[in-house]
Design a protein around this motif. Sequence first.
Motif, mmCIF file in Angstrom:
data_model
loop_
_atom_site.group_PDB
_atom_site.id
_atom_site.type_symbol
_atom_site.label_atom_id
_atom_site.label_comp_id
_atom_site.label_asym_id
_atom_site.label_seq_id
_atom_site.Cartn_x
_atom_site.Cartn_y
_atom_site.Cartn_z
ATOM 1 N N UNK A 154 5.668 6.633 5.724
ATOM 2 C CA UNK A 154 4.634 5.763 5.174
ATOM 3 C C UNK A 154 4.033 4.870 6.249
ATOM 4 N N UNK A 155 4.446 5.080 7.474
ATOM 5 C CA UNK A 155 3.988 4.221 8.558
ATOM 6 C C UNK A 155 2.750 4.839 9.205
ATOM 7 N N UNK A 156 1.615 4.175 9.144
ATOM 8 C CA UNK A 156 0.384 4.744 9.730
ATOM 9 C C UNK A 156 0.462 4.875 11.244
#
Length: 607
Positions: free
Chosen positions: A132-134
């Motif tokens: 979920x980490x861009x």
Amino acid sequence: MKNKKYLKYVLLSLTISIGMSSCSDFLDEVNYSSQSADKYYQTKSGYESLIVGCYSNLKNIYNNTNFQIFTQQGTDVFTQNYPTEITPMNQYTTTYQSSNGTVYSMWSSYYNALKNVNAAIDRSENVILRTDDPDGMEPNTLAQRVAEAKALRAWYLLEIIRNWGKAPLEIHEAKEPSYTVEYADGAAFYKQIFEDLEAAIAVLPYRQTGSNYGRMSKAAAKHIRALAYLTRGYEDYADSKDFENAFKDAEDVYLNSGHKLLDDYAMVHRQSNEMNDEIVFAIGFADAANYNTNIWNQWFMMPYSIGGWLGLGKDSYYGNASAHVKAIPAKYAYLMYDWQKDRRPSVTYMSPLNGDKNTSVDGKDAGKNWFQCTTPVDGVFAKGDKIIYFPVPTDPEYKVWSASDKDKVRYKVFNFPAGDASDMSDDDYYKYAYQTTNSTSRTFLPIWKFKDGNTEFKEDESGSGTRDIYLFRLAETCLIAAEAAVMNNDNDNAIKYINYVASRAAKNAPVAGLTGYSGTVTLDDILDERAKELLGEGSRWNDLQRTRKLAERVLKYNWDVSNIHGGTIKTTLTEESFKNKFILRPIPLQWLNSLSNGSELGNNPGW
């Protein structure tokens, strides 16, 4: 052109800080990957910039005049421009010593490049993965980037070991300076090379296309591995299957990679077609600011603008020529071709083909086989007039000009070399003192296949070229296969693969009938074909070194080696000295002196 390479515009400032470190005091320069930015390099953008830095090192190494000296001087097809000078790496004189600056520069460049790829490989373990980490990377993308770095590392390690024979085996990022090191031998280097290439080949796509063009691919890694097997095959510690494995890898690239030999040799080097199916791996340049720095276009060109030629001024029509040309074609480099039946010499040199913008490599007409007036002289030369004329065999008006013929024209005529390829004493190209202000410089028919339609004249001789540098192409892969087959006593495949290259050379030649290879293919056949196909590309010195043919062919074809100052000074190159000394480069004295155990390490034999 402006968006043709993935690595051309990404984080320029980081590319410069990471990839263009100084070559001096390299043991002290441990911060090549900006260790203060640990957190940044864990992100997708940070890690990608680190990989871009790894690729930028290719320009530092191969777009450098030291590379030209290192790989072309002292061979059978290249010699020096200034015959009155002592040129140690060309003539193998006693002045060629372990303190040689070119050798040190190349050693430092390879190790600086290793620092970056090692940092990229080691730091990959801490890169944030995309959940979920861009800021995270996709696992597959990260795996490919690591594979690219490993392929690059294998290439640098191969360059080091084939030139020096022993060296420090650096495979981890340096965290602090060290002044005590150990040599690793060739066996250890090749073990690491093959481990890196196996890992890269398992992950990389066979070809890189679209926005990924210019990255390492499986085809490039297999090309490197084929060359590594081939090179190790000549060594005392070779594996019995090295030549067989070299052939298998090269053949696999030829059959399965999707790369193809182009039908016309001219199209291989046509600037407008540089991203073509034959190119296995290239170093990319573009026409944007900070990237148009290719200097290959000026390496093999006669220094026209400083020669004292009336009517030939500094002009972007010809772009820059190196004021101190380091390597020029030896006589054999002109005579080895059948100019009428082989397409390649007309593409390689100034010729009528390169004087027509519709057929020339650079899309201009400046490559015709005569230099035209760029600076008019009242009552003598108008702009466009002939200043220097090189009759070549493909010129419709070709002839051998007599002294009286030459006296009838205002321009200078330099007859095409003739006679014994080993004797340059009476040839126009190898005389000097024709110019009024540069009497020690030779005048010679320039190599044109690297010329660039986008260059401009720059007083400081800085690069302005935008052409890619072809590091590996499929024609060389075929010749690796042919050489491996020769060494593996597989003459059928040697004939097949050398003729793939020779038969292409016959296409579109002025006259039909170029004879292919038959009978028993020899190492000399391979070296001849490599010279004709790859003149100025890659390392001719390593070709001769690998095949143990250097002394034989250099003493036969490089007149400047056997006739130093009219024979008053003797070369130290012999078959014996090649085996006992010149087969390896000297370990740089500057580097040894920077170590606390340098004297204990010692140098290569003979140095």
